[in-house]
Design an enzyme around this catalytic site. Structure first.
Site, mmCIF file in Angstrom:
data_model
loop_
_atom_site.group_PDB
_atom_site.id
_atom_site.type_symbol
_atom_site.label_atom_id
_atom_site.label_comp_id
_atom_site.label_asym_id
_atom_site.label_seq_id
_atom_site.Cartn_x
_atom_site.Cartn_y
_atom_site.Cartn_z
ATOM 1 N N HIS A 1 -6.579 9.671 53.064
ATOM 2 C CA HIS A 1 -6.020 8.797 54.020
ATOM 3 C C HIS A 1 -6.203 8.958 55.395
ATOM 4 C CE1 HIS A 1 -2.911 6.961 51.002
ATOM 5 N NE2 HIS A 1 -2.950 8.206 50.603
ATOM 6 N N CYS B 1 -7.712 5.787 48.940
ATOM 7 C CA CYS B 1 -7.076 6.173 48.013
ATOM 8 C C CYS B 1 -7.046 5.789 46.572
ATOM 9 C CB CYS B 1 -5.719 6.521 48.454
ATOM 10 S SG CYS B 1 -4.426 7.587 47.534
ATOM 11 N N GLU C 1 -5.165 6.968 57.877
ATOM 12 C CA GLU C 1 -4.097 6.958 58.986
ATOM 13 C C GLU C 1 -3.272 8.126 59.027
ATOM 14 O OE1 GLU C 1 -2.647 5.862 54.795
ATOM 15 O OE2 GLU C 1 -4.631 5.415 55.914
#
Length: 204
Positions: free
Chosen positions: A185, A83, A187
């Site tokens: 991202h 990011c 995750e």
């Protein structure tokens, strides 16, 4: 048998715990720290980032991260930016009319997306670079983005993965020797994000 050792750089950025958990799920031995010795010794270093480009740069400088990152890369040691941790790898970023210097690993300017709806938030397809290692097996998958700014150009010598929001075609990921970075991202990207992290661990 233990997995590769990974340090998630702890410099005050938000959402680092989710990055730690995502790496642990794919088999990494993870430490959250800014200790120079740990950063130097780890098989891989992850540089997360949430918020404004200028704030992230200030926080990185406060813990001596630019030098730590430069030393790792000079030794061919893997670094992964996520990011805003991806954005600061470029030469500079412009927010609210002010240009701030980045880590200058790649030439390019990070600027506001040109789109009817900003921030760009949600799942999006990407156009992986040819011979991409990160996107092996997930080239057709979608990844989760949350951002208002992005780089629109990247040097020709790096493997660049692209995505589009509104009228803006922007850099979604870069692979350049030991340095890789993604705008999205991992995750938050489900199985595709986990596979991409696993692919990265496989390079360590």
């Amino acid at each position: 048998m233990t997995g590769p050792s990974v340090v998630v750089l702890d410099y005050g950025s938000g959402n680092v715990r989710s990055a730690v958990r995502a790496l642990e799920r794919v088999g990494a031995e993870v430490e959250l720290t800014a200790d120079p010795g740990a950063v130097a010794d780890a098989d891989g270093l992850v540089v997360p980032g949430v918020g404004a480009f200028a704030h992230v740069m200030q926080a990185l400088q406060a813990v001596g991260a630019p030098r730590l990152i430069e030393r790792r890369l000079a030794g061919g040691r893997a670094v992964l930016g996520i990011c805003v941790g991806h954005q600061v790898m470029f030469s500079s970023g412009v927010e609210h009319g002010t240009e701030v210097e980045g880590l200058d690993q790649w030439s390019g300017l990070v600027e506001r997306l040109d789109a009817p709806v900003v921030p760009h938030m949600g799942w999006a397809e990407v156009e992986p670079a040819r011979d991409s290692v990160l996107f092996d097996g997930v080239a057709q998958e979608r990844f989760y983005f949350v951002h208002s700014y992005a780089a629109r150009t990247a040097p020709e010598y790096v493997r660049t993965t692209w995505a589009t929001h509104g009228e803006t075609r922007f850099v979604a990921a870069v692979e350049n020797g030991p340095l890789s970075a993604t705008q999205f991202h991992h995750e938050k990207s489900g199985d595709a994000g986990a596979q991409l992290l696993s692919n990265w661990l496989g390079t360590l």
